[in-house]
Every structure is written in structure tokens, then in C-alpha cells.
Design a protein around this motif. Structure first.
Motif, PDB file in Angstrom:
ATOM      1  N   VAL A   8      -9.327  -1.935   9.345  1.00  0.00           N
ATOM      2  CA  VAL A   8      -8.185  -2.105   8.561  1.00  0.00           C
ATOM      3  C   VAL A   8      -6.981  -2.009   9.163  1.00  0.00           C
ATOM      4  O   VAL A   8      -6.699  -1.490  10.297  1.00  0.00           O
ATOM      5  CB  VAL A   8      -8.325  -1.157   7.253  1.00  0.00           C
ATOM      6  N   GLN A   9      -5.926  -2.527   8.678  1.00  0.00           N
ATOM      7  CA  GLN A   9      -4.317  -2.272   8.964  1.00  0.00           C
ATOM      8  C   GLN A   9      -4.056  -0.756   9.005  1.00  0.00           C
ATOM      9  O   GLN A   9      -4.321  -0.123   8.152  1.00  0.00           O
ATOM     10  CB  GLN A   9      -3.603  -3.294   8.451  1.00  0.00           C
ATOM     11  N   ASP A  10      -3.539  -0.583  10.060  1.00  0.00           N
ATOM     12  CA  ASP A  10      -2.883   1.102   9.938  1.00  0.00           C
ATOM     13  C   ASP A  10      -2.227   1.364   8.650  1.00  0.00           C
ATOM     14  O   ASP A  10      -2.206   2.438   8.350  1.00  0.00           O
ATOM     15  CB  ASP A  10      -2.089   1.271  11.088  1.00  0.00           C
ATOM     16  N   LYS A  11      -1.419   0.428   8.231  1.00  0.00           N
ATOM     17  CA  LYS A  11      -0.701   0.682   7.054  1.00  0.00           C
ATOM     18  C   LYS A  11      -1.632   0.981   5.727  1.00  0.00           C
ATOM     19  O   LYS A  11      -1.203   1.817   4.821  1.00  0.00           O
ATOM     20  CB  LYS A  11       0.233  -0.477   6.544  1.00  0.00           C
ATOM     21  N   ASP A  12      -2.811   0.685   5.746  1.00  0.00           N
ATOM     22  CA  ASP A  12      -3.880   1.126   4.652  1.00  0.00           C
ATOM     23  C   ASP A  12      -4.495   2.335   5.020  1.00  0.00           C
ATOM     24  O   ASP A  12      -5.481   2.881   4.255  1.00  0.00           O
ATOM     25  CB  ASP A  12      -4.815  -0.066   4.308  1.00  0.00           C
ATOM     26  N   SER A  13      -4.803   2.680   6.507  1.00  0.00           N
ATOM     27  CA  SER A  13      -5.644   3.605   6.698  1.00  0.00           C
ATOM     28  C   SER A  13      -5.578   4.935   6.280  1.00  0.00           C
ATOM     29  O   SER A  13      -6.850   5.574   5.720  1.00  0.00           O
ATOM     30  CB  SER A  13      -5.886   3.619   8.389  1.00  0.00           C
ATOM     31  N   ASN A  14      -4.407   5.488   5.833  1.00  0.00           N
ATOM     32  CA  ASN A  14      -4.266   6.904   5.255  1.00  0.00           C
ATOM     33  C   ASN A  14      -4.810   6.755   4.028  1.00  0.00           C
ATOM     34  O   ASN A  14      -5.535   7.869   3.399  1.00  0.00           O
ATOM     35  CB  ASN A  14      -2.961   7.433   5.480  1.00  0.00           C
ATOM     36  N   CYS A  64      -7.254  -2.056   0.641  1.00  0.00           N
ATOM     37  CA  CYS A  64      -6.723  -2.793   1.958  1.00  0.00           C
ATOM     38  C   CYS A  64      -6.295  -4.225   1.570  1.00  0.00           C
ATOM     39  O   CYS A  64      -7.215  -4.994   1.356  1.00  0.00           O
ATOM     40  CB  CYS A  64      -8.052  -2.754   2.841  1.00  0.00           C
ATOM     41  N   GLN A  65      -5.084  -4.368   1.231  1.00  0.00           N
ATOM     42  CA  GLN A  65      -4.661  -5.417   0.584  1.00  0.00           C
ATOM     43  C   GLN A  65      -3.859  -6.334   1.628  1.00  0.00           C
ATOM     44  O   GLN A  65      -3.187  -5.736   2.703  1.00  0.00           O
ATOM     45  CB  GLN A  65      -3.519  -5.186  -0.351  1.00  0.00           C
ATOM     46  N   ALA A  66      -4.219  -7.832   1.613  1.00  0.00           N
ATOM     47  CA  ALA A  66      -3.750  -8.622   2.861  1.00  0.00           C
ATOM     48  C   ALA A  66      -2.245  -8.743   2.314  1.00  0.00           C
ATOM     49  O   ALA A  66      -1.720  -8.662   1.130  1.00  0.00           O
ATOM     50  CB  ALA A  66      -4.253  -9.868   2.705  1.00  0.00           C
ATOM     51  N   ARG A  67      -1.362  -8.865   3.467  1.00  0.00           N
ATOM     52  CA  ARG A  67       0.224  -9.211   3.335  1.00  0.00           C
ATOM     53  C   ARG A  67       0.370 -10.133   4.283  1.00  0.00           C
ATOM     54  O   ARG A  67      -0.045 -10.544   5.389  1.00  0.00           O
ATOM     55  CB  ARG A  67       0.769  -7.991   3.297  1.00  0.00           C
ATOM     56  N   GLU A  68       1.771 -10.738   4.035  1.00  0.00           N
ATOM     57  CA  GLU A  68       2.385 -11.864   4.913  1.00  0.00           C
ATOM     58  C   GLU A  68       3.410 -10.959   5.950  1.00  0.00           C
ATOM     59  O   GLU A  68       4.155 -10.309   5.490  1.00  0.00           O
ATOM     60  CB  GLU A  68       3.017 -12.959   4.156  1.00  0.00           C
ATOM     61  N   GLN A  69       3.071 -11.587   7.001  1.00  0.00           N
ATOM     62  CA  GLN A  69       4.080 -11.053   8.188  1.00  0.00           C
ATOM     63  C   GLN A  69       4.814 -12.132   9.000  1.00  0.00           C
ATOM     64  O   GLN A  69       3.579 -13.209   9.319  1.00  0.00           O
ATOM     65  CB  GLN A  69       3.359  -9.795   8.867  1.00  0.00           C
ATOM     66  N   TYR A  70       5.870 -11.944   9.471  1.00  0.00           N
ATOM     67  CA  TYR A  70       6.198 -13.027  10.442  1.00  0.00           C
ATOM     68  C   TYR A  70       5.965 -12.644  11.762  1.00  0.00           C
ATOM     69  O   TYR A  70       6.274 -11.550  12.335  1.00  0.00           O
ATOM     70  CB  TYR A  70       7.718 -13.279  10.118  1.00  0.00           C
ATOM     71  N   PRO A  90       4.782 -17.320   9.274  1.00  0.00           N
ATOM     72  CA  PRO A  90       4.292 -16.486   8.753  1.00  0.00           C
ATOM     73  C   PRO A  90       2.741 -16.287   8.928  1.00  0.00           C
ATOM     74  O   PRO A  90       2.164 -17.311   9.131  1.00  0.00           O
ATOM     75  CB  PRO A  90       4.428 -17.003   7.282  1.00  0.00           C
ATOM     76  N   VAL A  91       2.097 -15.291   9.139  1.00  0.00           N
ATOM     77  CA  VAL A  91       0.824 -15.059   9.516  1.00  0.00           C
ATOM     78  C   VAL A  91       0.190 -13.990   8.231  1.00  0.00           C
ATOM     79  O   VAL A  91       0.805 -13.125   7.935  1.00  0.00           O
ATOM     80  CB  VAL A  91       0.417 -14.649  10.745  1.00  0.00           C
ATOM     81  N   GLN A  92      -1.261 -14.079   7.716  1.00  0.00           N
ATOM     82  CA  GLN A  92      -1.539 -13.412   6.881  1.00  0.00           C
ATOM     83  C   GLN A  92      -2.276 -11.883   7.559  1.00  0.00           C
ATOM     84  O   GLN A  92      -2.803 -12.231   8.627  1.00  0.00           O
ATOM     85  CB  GLN A  92      -2.620 -13.788   6.013  1.00  0.00           C
ATOM     86  N   THR A  97     -11.753  -6.280   7.674  1.00  0.00           N
ATOM     87  CA  THR A  97     -13.105  -6.928   8.048  1.00  0.00           C
ATOM     88  C   THR A  97     -14.056  -5.889   8.017  1.00  0.00           C
ATOM     89  O   THR A  97     -13.924  -4.809   8.654  1.00  0.00           O
ATOM     90  CB  THR A  97     -12.888  -7.423   9.588  1.00  0.00           C
ATOM     91  N   VAL A  98     -15.036  -6.134   7.232  1.00  0.00           N
ATOM     92  CA  VAL A  98     -16.225  -5.163   7.014  1.00  0.00           C
ATOM     93  C   VAL A  98     -17.533  -5.548   7.482  1.00  0.00           C
ATOM     94  O   VAL A  98     -18.059  -6.840   7.054  1.00  0.00           O
ATOM     95  CB  VAL A  98     -16.100  -4.815   5.606  1.00  0.00           C
ATOM     96  N   PHE A  99     -18.339  -4.978   8.096  1.00  0.00           N
ATOM     97  CA  PHE A  99     -19.483  -5.137   8.514  1.00  0.00           C
ATOM     98  C   PHE A  99     -20.629  -4.233   8.074  1.00  0.00           C
ATOM     99  O   PHE A  99     -20.144  -3.041   8.172  1.00  0.00           O
ATOM    100  CB  PHE A  99     -19.808  -5.072  10.167  1.00  0.00           C
ATOM    101  N   VAL A 100     -21.415  -4.779   7.373  1.00  0.00           N
ATOM    102  CA  VAL A 100     -22.678  -3.723   6.862  1.00  0.00           C
ATOM    103  C   VAL A 100     -23.795  -3.877   7.531  1.00  0.00           C
ATOM    104  O   VAL A 100     -24.595  -5.027   7.590  1.00  0.00           O
ATOM    105  CB  VAL A 100     -22.900  -3.858   5.319  1.00  0.00           C
TER     106      VAL A 100
END
Length: 109
Positions: A8-14, A64-70, A90-92, A97-100
Motif C-alpha cells: 500500500v502507499q505510505d499515505k494509507d499505511s497508518n 487504500c484508495q487510488a489517487r491521481e498524482q503528477y 498524471p499517473v494513478q 496490490t494484494v497477494f493471498v
């Protein structure tokens, strides 16, 4: 028993870590770096009973939400290469990304 690897992106980890704690899901956090944007990620390693996998996946999906970043590509100093790539594009990013994976055996010492 299953093993969940969630990148997950660091912004969502906490927030995800707090949700895991509130829902009594034990997880190990590892600091990792993504290969595409070369930015920090967090990889969660979760050993969980098979019947709780959907619960964990729901928490991950909710937090964990997707967001747009430049992103700006590096400028080439080669005069034969067109520098149109130096414009921010712009990139998403984000989401998860999850593996079970199945767990053959589990030991806790």
C-alpha cells in the motif's frame, strides 16, 4: 490459514494499521519502495485464518484508495531525443496490490 501480502502507499499505511488493530488482525509492516515511481510504500504481512480473509480484504479495499498524482519524466540532455516527456503527466497511484497465498504450516515460538 492464509498469508496476505498487501503493498500500500505510505499515505494509507497508518490508517490501515489502525484498522487492523481495531479488528484484531495481526500484521507486520515493512518499509518498501515502489519500482515505478520510486516512492515509499508499506508492505503488510498478515497471517490470518482462511475464514477471515474476506474481512481483511474489505478493510484494505476501504482504506487504500487510488489517487491521481503528477509525475515529471527526467529531461534528457541528448539533443536527438525529443523532450516532450518533461511535461508533468498524471499517473494513478495508491490503492493496494494484494497477494493471498496458502500457508502450508504455521509456527509461533
Amino acid at each position: 490459514m492464509k498469508l496476505i501480502l498487501a503493498i500500500v502507499q505510505d499515505k494509507d499505511s497508518n490508517r490501515l494499521s489502525e484498522e487492523f488493530i481495531e479488528n484484531n488482525i495481526r500484521a507486520t509492516k515493512l518499509s518498501t519502495t515502489g519500482g515505478f515511481l520510486k516512492e515509499g510504500n508499506t508492505t503488510f504481512i498478515v497471517g490470518i485464518e482462511s475464514d477471515r480473509v474476506s474481512e481483511a480484504l474489505t478493510l484494505i479495499e476501504t482504506v487504500c484508495q487510488a489517487r491521481e498524482q503528477y509525475m515529471t519524466s527526467p529531461i534528457s540532455l541528448d539533443p536527438t531525443v525529443d523532450n516532450y516527456f518533461s511535461v508533468p503527466v498524471p499517473v494513478q497511484v495508491g490503492g493496494a496490490t494484494v497477494f493471498v497465498l496458502p500457508v502450508e504450516s504455521f509456527h509461533q515460538f
